[in-house]
Design an enzyme around this catalytic site. Structure first.
Site, PDB file in Angstrom:
ATOM      1  N   ASP A 157      46.410 -26.845  76.580  1.00 55.24           N
ATOM      2  CA  ASP A 157      46.659 -27.663  75.389  1.00 55.24           C
ATOM      3  C   ASP A 157      45.371 -27.964  74.628  1.00 55.24           C
ATOM      4  O   ASP A 157      45.256 -28.989  73.961  1.00 55.24           O
ATOM      5  CB  ASP A 157      47.369 -28.966  75.765  1.00 55.24           C
ATOM      6  CG  ASP A 157      46.538 -29.846  76.696  1.00 55.24           C
ATOM      7  OD1 ASP A 157      45.425 -29.441  77.087  1.00 55.24           O
ATOM      8  OD2 ASP A 157      47.011 -30.962  77.034  1.00 55.24           O
ATOM      9  N   HIS A 204      63.033  -9.643  34.280  1.00 55.00           N
ATOM     10  CA  HIS A 204      63.730 -10.917  34.145  1.00 55.00           C
ATOM     11  C   HIS A 204      65.076 -10.915  34.867  1.00 55.00           C
ATOM     12  O   HIS A 204      65.852  -9.975  34.744  1.00 55.00           O
ATOM     13  CB  HIS A 204      64.028 -11.242  32.665  1.00 55.00           C
ATOM     14  CG  HIS A 204      63.034 -10.717  31.698  1.00 55.00           C
ATOM     15  ND1 HIS A 204      61.895 -11.408  31.357  1.00 55.00           N
ATOM     16  CD2 HIS A 204      62.989  -9.555  31.004  1.00 55.00           C
ATOM     17  CE1 HIS A 204      61.199 -10.700  30.486  1.00 55.00           C
ATOM     18  NE2 HIS A 204      61.841  -9.570  30.257  1.00 55.00           N
ATOM     19  N   TYR A 236      77.200  -5.065  48.338  1.00 50.14           N
ATOM     20  CA  TYR A 236      77.886  -5.592  49.521  1.00 50.14           C
ATOM     21  C   TYR A 236      79.359  -5.783  49.211  1.00 50.14           C
ATOM     22  O   TYR A 236      79.723  -6.430  48.219  1.00 50.14           O
ATOM     23  CB  TYR A 236      77.236  -6.916  49.918  1.00 50.14           C
ATOM     24  CG  TYR A 236      77.780  -7.550  51.170  1.00 50.14           C
ATOM     25  CD1 TYR A 236      77.885  -6.840  52.360  1.00 50.14           C
ATOM     26  CD2 TYR A 236      78.170  -8.890  51.175  1.00 50.14           C
ATOM     27  CE1 TYR A 236      78.361  -7.433  53.514  1.00 50.14           C
ATOM     28  CE2 TYR A 236      78.645  -9.498  52.326  1.00 50.14           C
ATOM     29  CZ  TYR A 236      78.745  -8.767  53.494  1.00 50.14           C
ATOM     30  OH  TYR A 236      79.223  -9.366  54.645  1.00 50.14           O
TER      31      TYR A 236
END
Length: 460
Positions: free
Chosen positions: A102, A362, A386
């Site tokens: 640690d 854009h 899709y």
């Protein structure tokens, strides 16, 4: 000189208030355990042994085959944890580094210096120490009038004089390997915590008139042990400063380095300009001459030379030289942009390859597409990829012109030099050099608006 390493990583870390083992909390993109292990590798250990316990399989998975592992079923102190490594290291000639998992800020350079100090001074044990501004809670280093280390005393066991000492134990040590495991057989739990203290071996060595030394860290921050979220945030701050300073030394300009987050494995070439509030994560590389403006977020991506990314998100993508992105663009995983591509404002690209000098300026979505070079993609263009179950590919040839507000229904191929009229819905192959119009013919009915309720004449 043969070196070994023992990394202590068995604790739960109760004060972290987390289901995640303490050593697996991250600092600048790596777990604390990974930071420690990378530093340990600087001493070239013949064998590294990691002591695991709480959620051991999760901890083991981080280092995998880079380390040997031993299991500490009961956490009975640091001395007990090191005892667990006996089966791996007992009887071996050499020097053993013991370090907590640690302590993410410890550097490989400091560990190498510690080992060198230990060897050069012919110590049986060497303690890595630091001078603490506020030593409360740390074990204190007690020396005699000649400066030799007599003992290490823990906070709860320290008397009034010892509590005033500023030199503290960082919890990192180097030992003669054989003597370490011999001495561990002699320690007891006769202390305020009822635990096996690793520090008690120092008193054993001293009683045998063996040489114990201490190497003082130059930077107290390296000694930080992370036990709670406050310390975790401190470690993150220090690590972030180190990372940005390293890049500045290597020729990177930051407008506001305090607001930038860069993870440990990110690489940046010279002459890059990074504005404020930029985040770079994972295995990202930024090429020379690139500009990243305010608010840009990049993860696991390769950005070529002389690119400009303006306030955009890029994930798992590859950009060649001279690409411009943004503002407010999103490049999702699997995107590849060739030289001098322009992806403009509010454009999203996913799983697509776009050829050089193509422009999508854009309000466009390009998904699962292969787009050629020098293509113009008009505003509002959407690839319909899709059907609710499967993804399909759109292929656009070189020098094609995709009119504004085109809807491209995949699977679809548009040939080289083809043109789609604005507002078209395209669902069939478009041959090269063709013009395709896929919209209804305009119908104008003069004067008809007066018959509709919205017309001003209807309100009289």
């Amino acid at each position: 000189m043969t070196n070994y390493a023992i990394i202590l990583a068995a604790g739960k870390g109760t004060r972290m208030t987390s289901d995640l083992p303490k050593v697996l909390h991250k600092v600048s993109g790596l777990t604390m355990l990974e930071h420690v292990f990378r530093s340990v590798k600087a001493i070239n250990p013949e064998k590294a042994v990691t002591v695991i316990g709480h959620k051991s399989e999760m901890v083991r998975a981080v280092l995998a085959d880079q380390s040997a592992f031993v299991h500490q079923t009961e956490q009975l102190g640091t001395g007990h944890a090191v005892m667990m490594a006996e089966t791996q290291l007992e009887g071996l000639e050499g020097h053993t580094l013991v370090i907590a998992g640690d302590t993410p800020l410890i550097t490989g350079e400091s560990l190498k210096s510690l080992i060198d100090f230990h060897v050069n001074h012919k110590n049986v044990a060497t303690i890595l120490t630091a001078t603490a501004p506020d030593p409360f809670g740390y074990g204190r280093i007690v020396r005699n009038k000649d400066g030799e280390v007599i003992k290490i005393v823990e906070q709860k066991d320290a008397n009034e004089y010892e509590q005033q000492l500023k030199e503290i134990n960082t919890g990192t040590y180097v030992f003669d390997n054989k003597r370490l495991f011999e001495a561990l057989k002699c320690i007891t739990t006769n202390n305020a915590q009822g635990e096996y203290y690793l520090t008690d071996v120092v008193a054993i060595f001293r009683a045998n008139k063996e040489k114990v030394g201490a190497y003082i860290l130059r930077d107290f921050n390296e000694s930080l042990g992370v036990n709670d979220r406050v310390a975790l945030a401190t470690a993150e701050t220090v690590m972030r400063q180190r990372i940005t300073q390293k890049h500045m030394v290597n020729g990177v300009t930051f407008h506001n380095p305090e607001t930038v987050y860069i993870e440990s494995d990110v690489t940046i070439a010279p002459d890059v300009l990074i504005e404020g509030n930029v985040t770079l994560k994972g295995r990202t590389h930024i090429g020379s001459g690139t500009v990243l403006t305010n608010g840009t977020y990049i993860v696991d991506s390769e950005i070529g030379d002389n690119c400009v990314v303006t306030n955009s998100m890029i994930e798992s993508s590859v950009l060649a030289a001279g690409v411009t992105v943004g503002p407010y663009a999103h490049l999702r995983p699997g995107t590849t942009l060739d030289r001098e591509v322009h992806i403009g404002n509010f454009v999203e690209v996913k799983g697509s390859h776009i050829g050089e000098k193509t422009k999508a300026g854009h309000l466009t979505y390009i998904g699962n597409a292969q787009v050629g070079s020098s293509v113009n993609v008009g505003a509002g263009t959407i690839t319909v990829n899709y059907d609710g179950q499967n993804k399909y590919e759109t292929v656009v040839g070189d020098h094609a012109f995709i009119g504004s507000n085109s809807t491209l229904i995949a699977p679809l191929e548009i040939g080289d030099n083809a043109l789609t009229a604005a507002g078209s819905t395209i669902s069939k192959t478009v041959p090269a050099d063709s013009i395709v119009i896929g919209r209804s013919r305009q119908v104008t009915k003069e004067g008809y608006a007066k018959r509709l309720a919205h017309h001003p004449s209807r309100s009289k």
